[in-house]
Design a protein around this motif. Structure first.
Motif, PDB file in Angstrom:
ATOM      1  N   ARG A  80       0.837  -1.210   0.000  1.00  0.00           N
ATOM      2  CA  ARG A  80       0.000   0.000   0.000  1.00  0.00           C
ATOM      3  C   ARG A  80       0.870   1.257   0.000  1.00  0.00           C
ATOM      4  NH1 ARG A  80      -4.947  -1.358  -1.723  1.00  0.00           N
ATOM      5  NH2 ARG A  80      -6.055  -2.715  -0.319  1.00  0.00           N
ATOM      6  N   GLU A  81       1.939   1.240   0.795  1.00  0.00           N
ATOM      7  CA  GLU A  81       2.831   2.393   0.837  1.00  0.00           C
ATOM      8  C   GLU A  81       3.501   2.611  -0.519  1.00  0.00           C
ATOM      9  OE1 GLU A  81       5.213   1.256   4.155  1.00  0.00           O
ATOM     10  OE2 GLU A  81       3.690   1.914   5.589  1.00  0.00           O
ATOM     11  N   ALA A  83       2.332   1.850  -3.355  1.00  0.00           N
ATOM     12  CA  ALA A  83       1.312   2.302  -4.308  1.00  0.00           C
ATOM     13  C   ALA A  83       0.799   3.709  -3.972  1.00  0.00           C
ATOM     14  CB  ALA A  83       0.144   1.312  -4.321  1.00  0.00           C
ATOM     15  N   HIS A  84       1.443   4.355  -3.002  1.00  0.00           N
ATOM     16  CA  HIS A  84       1.061   5.709  -2.567  1.00  0.00           C
ATOM     17  C   HIS A  84      -0.392   5.748  -2.090  1.00  0.00           C
ATOM     18  CE1 HIS A  84       4.881   7.022  -4.134  1.00  0.00           C
ATOM     19  NE2 HIS A  84       4.588   6.439  -5.299  1.00  0.00           N
ATOM     20  N   GLU A  85      -0.724   4.793  -1.248  1.00  0.00           N
ATOM     21  CA  GLU A  85      -2.050   4.710  -0.629  1.00  0.00           C
ATOM     22  C   GLU A  85      -1.880   4.779   0.891  1.00  0.00           C
ATOM     23  OE1 GLU A  85      -3.196   0.898  -2.270  1.00  0.00           O
ATOM     24  OE2 GLU A  85      -4.372   1.892  -3.828  1.00  0.00           O
ATOM     25  N   PRO A  86      -1.501   5.944   1.420  1.00  0.00           N
ATOM     26  CA  PRO A  86      -1.190   6.029   2.855  1.00  0.00           C
ATOM     27  C   PRO A  86      -2.368   5.713   3.770  1.00  0.00           C
ATOM     28  CG  PRO A  86      -1.260   8.222   1.876  1.00  0.00           C
ATOM     29  CD  PRO A  86      -1.358   7.234   0.753  1.00  0.00           C
ATOM     30  N   ALA A  87      -3.566   6.086   3.388  1.00  0.00           N
ATOM     31  CA  ALA A  87      -4.725   5.807   4.252  1.00  0.00           C
ATOM     32  C   ALA A  87      -4.957   4.300   4.366  1.00  0.00           C
ATOM     33  CB  ALA A  87      -5.970   6.504   3.713  1.00  0.00           C
ATOM     34  N   LYS A  88      -4.870   3.610   3.246  1.00  0.00           N
ATOM     35  CA  LYS A  88      -5.057   2.155   3.271  1.00  0.00           C
ATOM     36  C   LYS A  88      -3.909   1.467   3.997  1.00  0.00           C
ATOM     37  CE  LYS A  88      -7.994   1.862  -0.797  1.00  0.00           C
ATOM     38  NZ  LYS A  88      -8.163   1.316  -2.136  1.00  0.00           N
ATOM     39  N   ALA A  89      -2.701   1.997   3.855  1.00  0.00           N
ATOM     40  CA  ALA A  89      -1.555   1.449   4.583  1.00  0.00           C
ATOM     41  C   ALA A  89      -1.769   1.610   6.090  1.00  0.00           C
ATOM     42  CB  ALA A  89      -0.266   2.129   4.146  1.00  0.00           C
ATOM     43  N   ARG A  90      -2.284   2.776   6.496  1.00  0.00           N
ATOM     44  CA  ARG A  90      -2.540   3.032   7.918  1.00  0.00           C
ATOM     45  C   ARG A  90      -3.577   2.051   8.473  1.00  0.00           C
ATOM     46  NH1 ARG A  90      -4.634   7.634   7.494  1.00  0.00           N
ATOM     47  NH2 ARG A  90      -6.755   7.028   7.965  1.00  0.00           N
TER      48      ARG A  90
END
Length: 105
Positions: A80-81, A83-90
């Motif tokens: 996720r990180e 793929a630049h998806e910080p909210a989903k990574a969190r």
């Protein structure tokens, strides 16, 4: 949806979708181990698909395989990180914290 419509839909689904569908059916029937094996297969066949790693990690946690759950969820968060998806990574890391919190209980 009729039987024929359902059958046609199954014929056109991806292998990944078929494995996830079969895993859900296995869980509904109480076969947690089979669900785990199906999700593991889906995740390893689609190594760069974070949602599959989350599904697999959560199933590992359900079956008491906390170390495997941790590895799967860490991999999903890393994907996720990347793929630049910080909210989903969190959210994935929060799931990991919940799984690891259950280890201490």
């Amino acid at each position: 949806m009729s039987f024929h419509d359902a059958h046609d839909a199954e014929l056109h689904e991806t292998r990944e979708a078929a494995l996830c569908r079969r895993a859900r059916r296995s869980r509904r029937r109480g076969d947690e181990r089979r669900a785990l094996l199906l999700l593991r297969e889906a995740a390893y066949e689609n190594e760069h698909e974070p949602k599959l790693w989350v599904f697999y990690g959560l199933q590992c946690a359900r079956t008491g395989r906390v170390d495997e759950a941790e590895r799967a969820l860490l991999h999903a968060a890393w994907l996720r990180e990347r793929a630049h998806e910080p909210a989903k990574a969190r959210v994935t890391r929060e799931l990991l914290d919940a799984v690891l919190g259950n280890r201490a209980a």
